[in-house]
Structures are given as structure tokens and as C-alpha cells.
Design an enzyme around this catalytic site. Structure first.
Site, short mmCIF file in Angstrom:
data_model
loop_
_atom_site.label_atom_id
_atom_site.label_comp_id
_atom_site.label_asym_id
_atom_site.label_seq_id
_atom_site.Cartn_x
_atom_site.Cartn_y
_atom_site.Cartn_z
N SER A 234 60.43 38.05 57.23
CA SER A 234 60.90 36.73 56.84
C SER A 234 60.88 35.52 58.33
O SER A 234 61.24 36.51 59.24
CB SER A 234 62.07 36.58 55.99
OG SER A 234 63.04 37.01 56.58
N THR A 235 60.80 34.61 58.19
CA THR A 235 60.81 33.68 59.18
C THR A 235 62.35 33.48 59.66
O THR A 235 62.57 33.81 60.86
CB THR A 235 60.27 32.40 59.06
OG1 THR A 235 58.90 32.25 58.75
CG2 THR A 235 60.78 31.24 60.06
N GLU A 236 63.21 33.78 58.59
CA GLU A 236 64.55 33.92 59.23
C GLU A 236 64.92 34.90 59.86
O GLU A 236 65.78 34.84 60.58
CB GLU A 236 65.34 33.88 57.39
CG GLU A 236 66.86 33.85 57.61
CD GLU A 236 67.26 34.29 55.98
OE1 GLU A 236 66.53 34.36 55.09
OE2 GLU A 236 68.46 34.50 55.83
N GLY A 238 63.18 36.97 61.59
CA GLY A 238 62.22 36.62 62.99
C GLY A 238 63.03 35.87 64.04
O GLY A 238 62.95 36.26 64.91
N GLU A 255 55.33 38.66 63.22
CA GLU A 255 54.56 38.09 62.03
C GLU A 255 55.40 37.72 60.99
O GLU A 255 55.80 38.59 60.26
CB GLU A 255 53.52 39.24 61.97
CG GLU A 255 52.07 38.72 61.24
CD GLU A 255 52.19 38.47 59.81
OE1 GLU A 255 52.57 37.51 59.39
OE2 GLU A 255 51.67 39.57 59.23
N CYS A 289 51.82 36.90 52.90
CA CYS A 289 52.25 36.26 54.05
C CYS A 289 51.02 35.09 54.31
O CYS A 289 51.25 33.88 54.50
CB CYS A 289 52.71 36.73 55.31
SG CYS A 289 51.51 37.79 55.97
#
Ligand code: NAI
Ligand code: MG
Length: 478
Positions: A234-236, A238, A255, A289
Site C-alpha cells: 500500500s502507498t500508506e 510505502g 511499488e 495494483c
């Protein structure tokens, strides 16, 4: 006419699941002190008990990886490293059915996909990188051929074995050693991969698998003995990792999430496009994704595309992932199902039109009917946030410039798709789109030779191809 399919379940007899698993550290199985269950999300059956990696387990794995790097792996020639990778790739092919059945049981994805996509592509990644191991100086990348050393790798649950292959194959080909953590809901194929490493005679400590949750992942990220972190998720998380790594010397690739635009121009071949839309968002339950989760239709063909798409979606078979005729399997976890429900409820509350396929869902396990939202605007949460489920948000456009503006209006930049019969349209749109991977008249096609990765909040760096190799080699700056 309505065709009914008889059940065609793949046999579970090819696999053996142990009741309890330890970590794979320094070539040996080391039991953890705390365990958690891994379940089959299609039935909620408990499959096994997995060790929850502690900071001490991570430390033991990092020491094993360092010692393997110093004593054996960094001393081998590229040609010798390549032999191990070829061997691993061949064993994965020989044990393909085991991997496919185990992946489907632990993840919930249809056996058709684990058998025809995940497992063959995983083996392909090892074959591809085996070929590079002794040719790194010819890869033409802007790095030296020196490995970083010990690499910490953290992977998600949507493509458990494939993400392991994307991580481990380039790391070993370039001469690094590895500590990898699979996602907490999908550890089993990584543990089977550990057995493949033993079978291939890989020197002890070159690959270490520590199972666990975010706390285990965090122990890997923060361990001072690790030289590089590679993360997919997840972007969070990341962002958390980027913050943790910023003050250190660790190198980092991320990624992360996406909200891919799939743009259909008025001149597209509609029937092929409908198949591509289905593959773009309903492949792997939409747990992808780079999914084409925003369908951007030219107004002139919007009604026709939607009508054909709904007709096609009503025929999709949702159910037992082990059944060879199943198209859409189970949602990977109760948490993910709750997230999909939250975002689809927001879609309705914000005024988008909801359509769900008319399919019977099993009573046990985690399921979500394929769903399409029409009348979506750019302000809607379902147009902005990653749903990571079988849910498509449909927007429309009149002019090509408007399509591009909508497609690029996202904090992400991982993938995009273009459907048009005109090469000039495709080339023009490709130049305007801010996405790492762009497919034309197809979607969700993967190849180990092709670099993959994103812009903006979709991450840093590329995986696969020559570009992916450079992430595992030291920079050439003097
Ligand atoms: P996540 O990012 O929490 O999990 C991915 C991996 O990171 C797992 O192995 C997890 O154990 C590990 N992790 C969690 N917290 C960590 C930390 N603080 N430090 C280091 N490692 C950590 O993803 P999650 O919660 O499973 O899914 C949430 C959402 O993220 C999904 O709904 C989806 O939108 C997105 N996602 C995107 C993926 C992608 O491929 N881009 C993959 C998985 C999730
Ligand atoms: Mg999580």
C-alpha cells in the site's frame, strides 16, 4: 441458451500442508515463539499455523544473509549464480501444480489464474534473470555490477509467489542475498519456495524467509544490517518505509498503489475492448495494483460498451477458486472485503449508479459480486482511491484532451490502457499519459523483460527488464 457447467475441481492431493511452519533461516527451519493462522478465504478453513517473526528472528535472518553474502554468494561467478537460478526455475516448473493449488487455497484466486499466470510467470522471472547473471556488464544500466549486499524484501498478498519471484530473482542474479517477508495472509507458497531453494542446493543463508505481519516488516526495514529495501504494497506503508529509510544509507524501491485509467476511444473494436475491460479490472478479483479501475469511455460509444459489458459480466462465474471453470474467486481477507464494502457504499452515497452482476455468492468465506459504477465524477472517492476489488468506476469524455486530463487527474501513475484502431491516436495518448506502464488494445500483460513501476504515489524505481536490474546494483556515481 444457458450452459451449465459441472463442477471441475482441481485435486488438493498434490499438496502437503504442515500444521505449523517456522521461518526459513540459514537453510534451516526455525520455529517462532508466536503463531497465527492462515486461512482459505473461500471457505475460512484454517490451513496452517504460521510463525510471527520477531525482531530477533529478523536479526538471525539478516546475520545469515550477511554471512552467506561474505562467505559464499559474493565469491561465486555470475555464471555459477545463474546455474542456481536456472535450477530454481526448472524445479518451479516441475512443481507447478503444487504451487498453483497452494496459491489458490491460501489466496482465493481462481486456479485458472494461478496455474496459467502466477506460476508460469514466476518461473519465467527466474529463467530471465538466470540469463542476466553472467552478463551484467552488458546490461547497459547506469550502475556498477557490484551488488548492495543484504536486501530486505516485503511483499503483498495479491500475487504472493509472483511478487516473490519479482523480488528474489533479480536480487540473486545480481549477487545479493535476501531476507524476504511474505504477507501475513499468504505465506504458504513462499514457504514452499524455501523448500525449492533447499532442493536446488542453494547455499545456506542466500535466501531467508521470515513470516509475520507489519511488525516483522518494520523490523526488516529498520534493521541496520540491511543495505537495500524493496517493497510492494500500500502507498500508506510505502510512505512509512520511505520515512524510515530516508536518514539511512539504505537504497529503496517502492511499488505501490494505482488507479489505472482504461481509455476507450470511439473508434475502438468494441467486442475486443469489452474483453480487455473485464481482464483489466476483474482479473485476480481486482486485487491488482495496475488494474484498469477507471474506465474512461468516449460518449459516442459509452452506451454500447456498458450494455455489452454488463451482458458479459452476468456470465462471469464466481465461486470455488479450485474449480477450473471459475472466473472470479474469493476476496483475500475479511479486512479487504470490509474496505471494498466501505468504498462501494461511499460510491452509492455520493450519487454514482451501482450495478452488480446477478450471481449467487457462497455463504462461507469472503465474496464480492463484480460491480460497475456509472455516472462517476472525478470528485467521487471511487474515482480517486484504490478499491483493490472487482469494482469498476466509469467516467465519460467527449474530446481526447478531456480523456487525458481525467486519466492523469490522480495522485497515482502506475498503469493505463488505450483502446483505439488508430495507431496515431495510441501514440499521441501514450505521450500524454503519466503512467509507468501503458497497454494498447490489451491490458494486464506482463513479461519479465519489460520494466514495471510507477510515477508519483505509485512508487519509485522499476522492476523487471534491464531497468529492474539496476535497482539491485550499486550506483556508478564516483
Ligand atoms: P500493506 O501495505 O499493509 O501490506 C503489504 C506488506 O507490507 C505486507 O507484507 C505487510 O505485512 C507489510 N507491512 C505492513 N505494515 C508494515 C510496516 N509498517 N512496515 C513494513 N512492512 C509492513 O497492505 P494491506 O494492508 O494488506 O492492504 C491495504 C491496501 O493496500 C489494499 O486495500 C490495497 O489498496 C493496497 N495494496 C496494494 C498493493 C499493490 O500491489 N500495490 C498490494 C497490497 C495492498
Ligand atoms: Mg496491512
Amino acid at each position: 441458451m444457458n450452459f451449465e457447467y459441472a463442477a471441475a475441481p482441481e485435486s488438493r492431493s498434490v499438496i502437503k500442508i504442515d500444521p505449523v511452519y517456522g521461518h526459513f533461516i540459514n537453510g534451516k527451519w526455525v520455529d517462532g515463539s508466536v503463531h497465527f493462522n492462515t486461512i482459505n478465504p473461500a471457505t475460512e478453513e484454517v490451513l496452517s499455523s504460521i510463525s510471527l517473526g520477531s525482531a530477533a528472528d529478523v536479526d538471525a535472518a539478516v546475520k545469515a544473509a550477511r554471512s552467506a553474502f561474505d562467505k559464499s554468494w559474493s565469491k561465486l561467478s555470475g555464471r555459477e549464480r545463474g546455474k542456481y537460478l536456472f535450477r530454481i526455475a526448472r524445479i518451479m516448473q516441475e512443481r507447478a501444480r503444487e504451487f498453483a493449488v497452494l496459491e489458490t487455497l491460501d489466496n482465493g484466486k481462481p486456479i485458472r489464474e494461478s496455474r496459467d499466470v502466477d506460476v508460469p510467470l514466476s518461473a519465467a522471472h527466474f529463467f530471465y534473470h538466470a540469463g542476466w547473471a553472467d552478463k551484467l556488464e552488458y546490461a547497459g544500466v547506469d550502475t556498477t555490477t557490484a551488488p548492495h549486499g543484504v536486501v530486505g524484501q516485503i511483499i503483498p498478498w495479491n500475487f504472493p509467489l509472483l511478487m516473490l519471484a519479482w523480488k528474489i530473482a533479480p536480487a540473486l542474479a545480481t549477487g545479493n542475498t535476501v531476507v524476504l517477508k511474505p504477507a501475513e495472509t499468504t505465506s504458504l507458497t513462499a514457504l514452499l519456495f524455501a523448500q525449492v531453494c533447499q532442493q536446488a542446493g542453494l547455499p545456506d543463508g542466500v535466501v531467508n524467509i521470515v513470516t509475520g505481519d507489519g511488525s516483522t516488516g518494520s523490523a526488516i526495514v529498520n534493521h541496520p544490517g540491511i543495505d537495500k529495501i524493496a517493497f510492494t504494497g500500500s502507498t500508506e506503508v510505502g510512505k512509512l518505509i520511505a520515512r524510515a529509510v530516508a536518514p539511512t544509507n539504505k537504497s529503496l524501491t517502492l511499488e505501490l498503489g494505482g488507479k489505472g485509467a482504461n481509455i476507450v476511444f470511439g473508434d475502438a473494436a468494441i467486442d475486443e475492448t469489452v474483453e480487455g475491460i473485464v481482464n483489466g479490472i476483474f482479473f485476480n478479483q481486482g486485487h491488482v495494483c495496475c488494474a484498469g479501475s477507471r474506465l474512461i469511455l468516449q460518449e459516442s460509444v459509452a452506451d454500447e460498451v456498458l450494455e455489452k459489458l454488463k451482458r458479459r459480466m452476468d456470465k462471469i462465474r464466481v465461486g470455488d477458486p479450485l474449480d477450473k471453470n471459475t472466473d472470479l474467486g474469493a476476496i483475500n481477507s475479511a479486512e479487504q472485503l470490509a474496505k471494498i464494502r466501505e468504498l462501494t457504499a461511499a460510491g452509492e452515497a455520493e450519487g454514482a449508479g451501482r450495478w452488480s452482476a446477478n450471481c449467487a455468492l457462497p455463504t462461507n468465506g469472503f465474496w464480492f459480486a463484480p460491480t460497475i459504477f456509472t455516472g462517476v465524477t472525478q470528485a467521487h472517492r471511487i474515482a480517486r482511491e484504490e478499491i483493490f476489488g472487482p469494482v469498476l468506476s466509469v467516467l465519460t469524455f467527449r474530446t481526447p484532451a478531456e480523456a487525458i486530463e481525467k486519466a492523469n487527474n490522480t495522485p497515482f501513475g502506475l498503469s493505463a490502457g488505450i483502446w483505439s484502431e488508430k495507431g496515431s491516436n495510441i501514440l499521441w495518448a501514450t505521450q500524454q499519459l503519466r503512467a509507468g506502464v501503458i497497454w494498447a488494445n490489451t491490458f494486464n500483460k506482463f513479461d519479465p523483460a519489460s520494466p514495471f513501476g510507477g510515477y508519483k504515489e505509485s512508487g519509485w524505481g522499476r522492476e523487471g527488464g534491464r531497468h529492474g536490474l539496476s535497482a539491485y546494483l550499486k550506483g556508478s556515481a564516483k
